[in-house]
Design a protein around this motif. Structure first.
Motif, PDB file in Angstrom:
ATOM      1  N   MET A 296       0.854  -1.190   0.000  1.00 48.66           N
ATOM      2  CA  MET A 296       0.000   0.000   0.000  1.00 48.66           C
ATOM      3  C   MET A 296       0.889   1.239   0.000  1.00 48.66           C
ATOM      4  N   GLY A 297       0.332   2.332  -0.531  1.00 53.94           N
ATOM      5  CA  GLY A 297       1.071   3.581  -0.623  1.00 53.94           C
ATOM      6  C   GLY A 297       1.024   4.135  -2.042  1.00 53.94           C
ATOM      7  N   HIS A 298       0.746   3.242  -3.015  1.00 49.99           N
ATOM      8  CA  HIS A 298       0.746   3.660  -4.414  1.00 49.99           C
ATOM      9  C   HIS A 298      -0.483   4.469  -4.796  1.00 49.99           C
ATOM     10  N   VAL A 299      -1.605   4.188  -4.165  1.00 52.13           N
ATOM     11  CA  VAL A 299      -2.853   4.864  -4.538  1.00 52.13           C
ATOM     12  C   VAL A 299      -2.732   6.370  -4.324  1.00 52.13           C
ATOM     13  N   GLU A 300      -2.201   6.749  -3.149  1.00 52.58           N
ATOM     14  CA  GLU A 300      -2.054   8.174  -2.836  1.00 52.58           C
ATOM     15  C   GLU A 300      -1.148   8.860  -3.857  1.00 52.58           C
ATOM     16  N   LYS A 301      -0.103   8.162  -4.284  1.00 49.06           N
ATOM     17  CA  LYS A 301       0.824   8.754  -5.273  1.00 49.06           C
ATOM     18  C   LYS A 301       0.141   8.911  -6.626  1.00 49.06           C
ATOM     19  N   LEU A 302      -0.620   7.885  -7.036  1.00 51.43           N
ATOM     20  CA  LEU A 302      -1.298   7.938  -8.346  1.00 51.43           C
ATOM     21  C   LEU A 302      -2.363   9.037  -8.386  1.00 51.43           C
ATOM     22  N   LEU A 303      -2.997   9.294  -7.250  1.00 57.79           N
ATOM     23  CA  LEU A 303      -4.050  10.324  -7.203  1.00 57.79           C
ATOM     24  C   LEU A 303      -3.490  11.733  -7.413  1.00 57.79           C
ATOM     25  N   ASN A 304      -2.174  11.886  -7.295  1.00 55.25           N
ATOM     26  CA  ASN A 304      -1.564  13.182  -7.606  1.00 55.25           C
ATOM     27  C   ASN A 304      -1.508  13.434  -9.111  1.00 55.25           C
ATOM     28  N   TYR A 305      -1.726  12.374  -9.898  1.00 55.24           N
ATOM     29  CA  TYR A 305      -1.585  12.495 -11.356  1.00 55.24           C
ATOM     30  C   TYR A 305      -2.860  12.140 -12.119  1.00 55.24           C
ATOM     31  N   PHE A 306      -3.768  11.404 -11.481  1.00 54.51           N
ATOM     32  CA  PHE A 306      -4.983  10.947 -12.166  1.00 54.51           C
ATOM     33  C   PHE A 306      -6.216  11.314 -11.351  1.00 54.51           C
ATOM     34  N   LYS A 307      -7.319  11.585 -12.069  1.00 56.57           N
ATOM     35  CA  LYS A 307      -8.585  11.885 -11.382  1.00 56.57           C
ATOM     36  C   LYS A 307      -9.062  10.654 -10.609  1.00 56.57           C
ATOM     37  N   PRO A 308      -9.675  10.866  -9.434  1.00 62.54           N
ATOM     38  CA  PRO A 308     -10.152   9.722  -8.640  1.00 62.54           C
ATOM     39  C   PRO A 308     -11.060   8.785  -9.437  1.00 62.54           C
ATOM     40  N   GLU A 309     -11.917   9.351 -10.293  1.00 55.80           N
ATOM     41  CA  GLU A 309     -12.857   8.493 -11.032  1.00 55.80           C
ATOM     42  C   GLU A 309     -12.174   7.711 -12.152  1.00 55.80           C
ATOM     43  N   LYS A 310     -10.902   8.007 -12.435  1.00 53.21           N
ATOM     44  CA  LYS A 310     -10.168   7.285 -13.482  1.00 53.21           C
ATOM     45  C   LYS A 310      -9.204   6.248 -12.899  1.00 53.21           C
ATOM     46  N   LEU A 311      -9.207   6.105 -11.573  1.00 48.24           N
ATOM     47  CA  LEU A 311      -8.269   5.182 -10.919  1.00 48.24           C
ATOM     48  C   LEU A 311      -8.966   3.865 -10.572  1.00 48.24           C
ATOM     49  N   ILE A 312      -8.396   2.774 -11.078  1.00 53.64           N
ATOM     50  CA  ILE A 312      -8.879   1.432 -10.754  1.00 53.64           C
ATOM     51  C   ILE A 312      -7.699   0.672 -10.147  1.00 53.64           C
ATOM     52  N   ALA A 313      -7.903   0.115  -8.974  1.00 56.93           N
ATOM     53  CA  ALA A 313      -6.809  -0.623  -8.342  1.00 56.93           C
ATOM     54  C   ALA A 313      -7.310  -1.985  -7.925  1.00 56.93           C
TER      55      ALA A 313
END
Length: 314
Positions: free
Chosen positions: A107-124
């Motif tokens: 864990m820890g990657h989601v927070e980093k990805l949200l700095n670059y992608f919109k929340p509604e475009k993130l699938i994990a």
């Protein structure tokens, strides 16, 4: 659909190659020079299955700085420690129309990805798929075709049309995806799984099957699972599995699906690379402390892995 794999190690290759075989346009980006150069020299990646039938699969591979593609979906599979620098390098290539899919360990990657992608475009999600990188440009898919499974969820927990299209392509590629609407519970199921199997197999340099054959394995697993679930309860994370189902999952994957597999943490340790233990057991410890709960077994194991790393380097 157009996919670009960011971080082309064992799992990046597996997802990219199988999505390509399922008829998608796939490109690969990696920062590890020996890997990129090997692929260019041999015009593809060598793929085996269970150490047999090695064949060359043509792929398109790029360094981060030279990549100019515009995919529908980024598939992110780098190591936790390297993610931030890779995202910074790639930032100019990201845009608001693109989706990002990740099934990284820990864990820890989601927070980093949200700095670059919109929340509604993130699938994990989580991938129960065993894969080994033999070396640069050489990967081994463990298990029969279609053997693994994966769970995934939208960050917003609201699947849209594009999410369903992505799931369809993952089905075609035989990843056996299950789409959930429980984001944290889905991710934490794999963190807890890894906190048992990855860590213990790494410390004792054994396969998952060797771990499961120990008469006290269930007791060891249960202690770690219970502590992790105690943390999640305090953090108000609803898990997708019960404690017993999590134990059943550990046993099924260790005894039936991948008994001969050495987990990725072991692979890192054996190559003197830093492990991701701080993002797995260590993450559970930190989360517990936020809620005044001490996950002491996980803390102890985190120290043991770091001690093993320390002694290997001396």
């Amino acid at each position: 659909m157009k996919f670009t794999v960011l971080g082309s190690g064992a799992m990046g290759y597996r997802y990219g190659v199988l999505l390509q075989e399922a008829g998608n346009d796939v490109e690969f980006v990696d920062a590890w020079k020996p890997n990129v150069e090997a692929v260019r020299k041999q015009n593809g990646v060598f793929v085996s299955r269970d150490h047999e039938n090695k064949q060359l699969v043509p792929i398109k591979m790029f360094y981060p700085e030279e990549y100019t593609g515009n995919p529908d979906v980024w598939v992110v599979f780098t190591k936790q420690m390297q993610l931030e620098s890779l995202l910074q390098q790639m930032a100019p290539k990201f845009n608001d129309n693109q989706y990002v899919l990740t099934c990284m360990n820990g864990m820890g990657h989601v927070e980093k990805l949200l700095n670059y992608f919109k929340p509604e475009k993130l699938i994990a999600g989580t991938a129960l798929v065993a894969t080994v990188l033999n070396g640069p440009g050489d990967v081994d898919f463990i298990g029969a075709r279609g053997a693994g499974t994966m769970n995934l969820a939208n960050y917003t927990e609201k699947p849209d049309e594009m999410t369903h299209k992505i799931v369809t392509e993952l089905k075609k590629a035989q990843f056996n995806p299950t789409l959930t609407t429980n984001f944290l519970g889905t991710l934490m199921a794999k963190v807890v799984f890894n906190s048992v199997v990855n860590t213990l197999c790494t410390l004792f340099e054994i396969t998952m099957g060797e771990f499961a054959s120990y008469p006290g394995a269930d007791e060891l697993s249960r202690q770690l699972i219970n502590e992790a679930y105690d943390v999640c309860e305090r953090a108000n994370i609803t898990m997708i599995n019960s404690r017993q189902e999590e134990l059943d999952s550990v046993n099924y994957v260790s005894k039936v699906a991948n008994p001969l597999h050495y987990p990725s943490m072991y692979q890192d340790m054996s190559h003197n690379r830093p492990t991701e233990v701080d993002y797995i057991n260590g993450y559970l410890v930190e989360l517990g402390r936020k809620y005044r709960y001490e996950a002491s077994t996980h803390a102890f194991l985190t120290h043991l892995v770091h001690l093993a790393e320390h002694t290997r380097h001396h």
